[in-house]
Design an enzyme around this catalytic site. Structure first.
Site, short mmCIF file in Angstrom:
data_model
loop_
_atom_site.label_atom_id
_atom_site.label_comp_id
_atom_site.label_asym_id
_atom_site.label_seq_id
_atom_site.Cartn_x
_atom_site.Cartn_y
_atom_site.Cartn_z
N THR A 19 -21.74 21.31 12.34
CA THR A 19 -23.00 21.70 11.99
C THR A 19 -23.50 22.42 13.10
O THR A 19 -24.42 23.47 12.71
CB THR A 19 -23.92 20.45 11.90
OG1 THR A 19 -23.35 19.55 10.91
CG2 THR A 19 -25.22 20.56 11.59
N ASP A 63 -15.26 22.20 9.74
CA ASP A 63 -16.05 21.00 9.99
C ASP A 63 -15.11 19.74 10.32
O ASP A 63 -13.76 19.97 10.04
CB ASP A 63 -16.31 20.61 8.37
CG ASP A 63 -17.35 19.57 8.07
OD1 ASP A 63 -18.47 19.63 7.67
OD2 ASP A 63 -16.90 18.37 8.56
N SER A 64 -15.76 19.03 11.09
CA SER A 64 -14.86 17.82 11.72
C SER A 64 -14.09 17.27 10.76
O SER A 64 -13.12 16.39 11.30
CB SER A 64 -15.59 17.37 13.16
OG SER A 64 -16.57 16.19 12.39
N SER A 65 -14.44 17.01 9.58
CA SER A 65 -13.71 15.98 8.66
C SER A 65 -12.27 16.74 8.22
O SER A 65 -11.44 16.12 7.95
CB SER A 65 -14.43 16.20 7.27
OG SER A 65 -15.79 15.77 7.47
N ASP A 96 -19.08 14.41 13.21
CA ASP A 96 -18.50 13.26 12.20
C ASP A 96 -17.38 12.65 13.05
O ASP A 96 -17.37 11.50 12.91
CB ASP A 96 -18.09 13.82 10.73
CG ASP A 96 -19.66 14.01 10.02
OD1 ASP A 96 -20.70 13.83 10.40
OD2 ASP A 96 -19.33 14.65 9.00
N THR A 281 -12.19 -5.68 16.52
CA THR A 281 -13.13 -6.45 15.78
C THR A 281 -14.14 -5.51 14.98
O THR A 281 -14.29 -4.16 15.43
CB THR A 281 -14.22 -7.43 16.58
OG1 THR A 281 -15.27 -7.65 15.91
CG2 THR A 281 -14.75 -6.22 17.95
N GLN A 282 -14.45 -5.88 13.95
CA GLN A 282 -15.69 -5.16 13.09
C GLN A 282 -16.86 -4.73 13.69
O GLN A 282 -17.56 -4.28 13.34
CB GLN A 282 -15.76 -5.72 11.82
CG GLN A 282 -14.41 -5.53 10.86
CD GLN A 282 -14.63 -6.03 9.47
OE1 GLN A 282 -15.67 -6.42 8.93
NE2 GLN A 282 -13.40 -6.69 8.86
N CYS A 283 -17.29 -5.86 14.82
CA CYS A 283 -18.28 -5.54 15.48
C CYS A 283 -18.20 -4.59 16.43
O CYS A 283 -17.21 -4.42 17.12
CB CYS A 283 -18.96 -6.84 16.31
SG CYS A 283 -18.96 -8.18 15.64
#
Ligand code: ASP
Length: 347
Positions: A19, A63-65, A96, A281-283
């Site tokens: 961006t 784009d970083s994707s 991103d 962990t998802q945290c």
């Protein structure tokens, strides 16, 4: 003349896209990338820093994707080739996947003694309220900062919205705020206000050894993100991903997962078949503590290894890095649980 005995800082800007260097295309109705010259025209004040700049631009900017492990290798090669001519490197990059690139580079650039500062912006450079100007100017100052003849921040890091984070501890957590990144498990390395305040106690020590650049990454990994109600078919499909040598298992809380018998059996079978399973962990904050609860003790007994407080981004890129190094399985498991570049806290 070497970088150490010159007084004018010399910085290499590597423009990959994102961006930060986009304009709105009326015909396409989307944002599209522009060249570095247009970026420089939008922030003429960088000249007043008094540094010497060179620019290496990706052609075309992406784009970083669309950044891939091959792009990380390209970046590492550019840094290696220019390492002795420059005091620091600023990588302009889409936000991103910036944390993946920063994490990958941190592992690939062993004994890094100079700053590699990734930055970008949430608003394109041409917008009146853009955050690109501040991010780029301060990133350049950080890349040039020295104490005696040593760089102040000999690390791969991300500068965004007045904060400097260790790259392999960072995460993009917000798609709208200027404050797009955080590092939940490690303090910022610096904060920019009237002055840039460096937290030297948190910055990696200057290495004594020469830079070593690792240019092999192996993508044979898979990811299993748990959720209540996940089926055996889904779990087994991930564990049986063709060619996968390692699976990142994203668990709950301090590393917990279901104790249903079929799940335990699937995990055991996968490990027996040779897979390395890394528990993260998802945290976003806190760490895996295998064995703290019954719901993680059996994972430990089955041979699942702990990713401690690794971010997802660091876990993915660290595995790609280690799998690319021609190491034995036991060394990969040991190094996965060892902090190599300050990416994890193991005590
Ligand atoms: N899609 C953009 C990218 O990552 C978003 C950004 O730069 O902030 O390249």
């Amino acid at each position: 003349m070497t970088a150490a005995n010159r007084t004018t800082p010399r910085i290499l800007i590597i423009y990959t896209g994102g961006t930060v260097g986009m304009v709105y295309d009326d015909v396409l109705g989307t944002l599209r990338p522009i060249g570095f010259k247009e970026i420089r025209d939008n922030i003429p004040e960088i000249i007043r820093l008094g540094y010497e700049f060179q620019v290496h631009a990706f052609n075309p900017p992406v784009d970083s994707s669309n950044m891939l492990p091959q792009s990380y290798i390209e970046l590492a090669k550019i840094i290696e080739k220019n390492y002795h001519q420059y005091d620091g490197f600023v990588v302009l990059h889409g936000s991103d996947t910036m944390a993946f690139t920063a994490s990958a580079l941190s592992f690939m650039l062993e004994n890094l003694g100079k700053p590699v500062v990734l930055t970008g912006s949430q608003l394109p450079i041409g917008e009146i309220r853009t955050d690109a100007r501040e991010n780029i100017i301060t990133a350049l100052e950080i890349a040039a900062a020295r104490r005696g003849n040593k760089s102040l921040v000999p690390e791969v890091c991300i500068f965004f919205d007045y904060q400097l984070f260790r790259g392999n501890r960072s995460k993009k957590y917000n798609a709208e705020k200027f404050e797009a990144f955080y590092s939940m498990n490690y303090p910022p390395l610096a904060e920019a206000g009237i002055t840039i305040k460096y937290q030297r106690q948190f910055i990696l020590k200057h290495p004594e050894l020469p830079l070593k650049v690792h240019k092999k990454l192996n993508q044979d990994i898979a990811v299993l993100r748990l959720y209540p109600g996940i089926t055996q078919t889904t779990v087994d499909a991930v564990f049986q991903t063709p060619n996968a040598r390692a699976v990142i298992m994203e668990t709950w809380g301090s590393g917990n997962a279901s104790t249903q018998q079929w799940f335990i059996d699937s995990v055991k079978k996968a490990i027996k078949s040779g897979l390395i399973i890394v528990n993260i962990t998802q945290c976003d904050g806190g760490a895996v503590e295998l064995g703290r609860y019954e719901t993680s003790k059996y994972l430990q007994e089955a041979g699942v290894i702990s990713g401690y407080d690794l971010t997802f981004e660091a876990a993915v890129t660290k595995l790609m890095f280690l799998l690319g190094q021609n190491l034995s399985k036991s060394d990969i498991k040991r190094l996965m649980q060892t902090s190599l570049r300050g990416e994890m806290t193991t005590d």
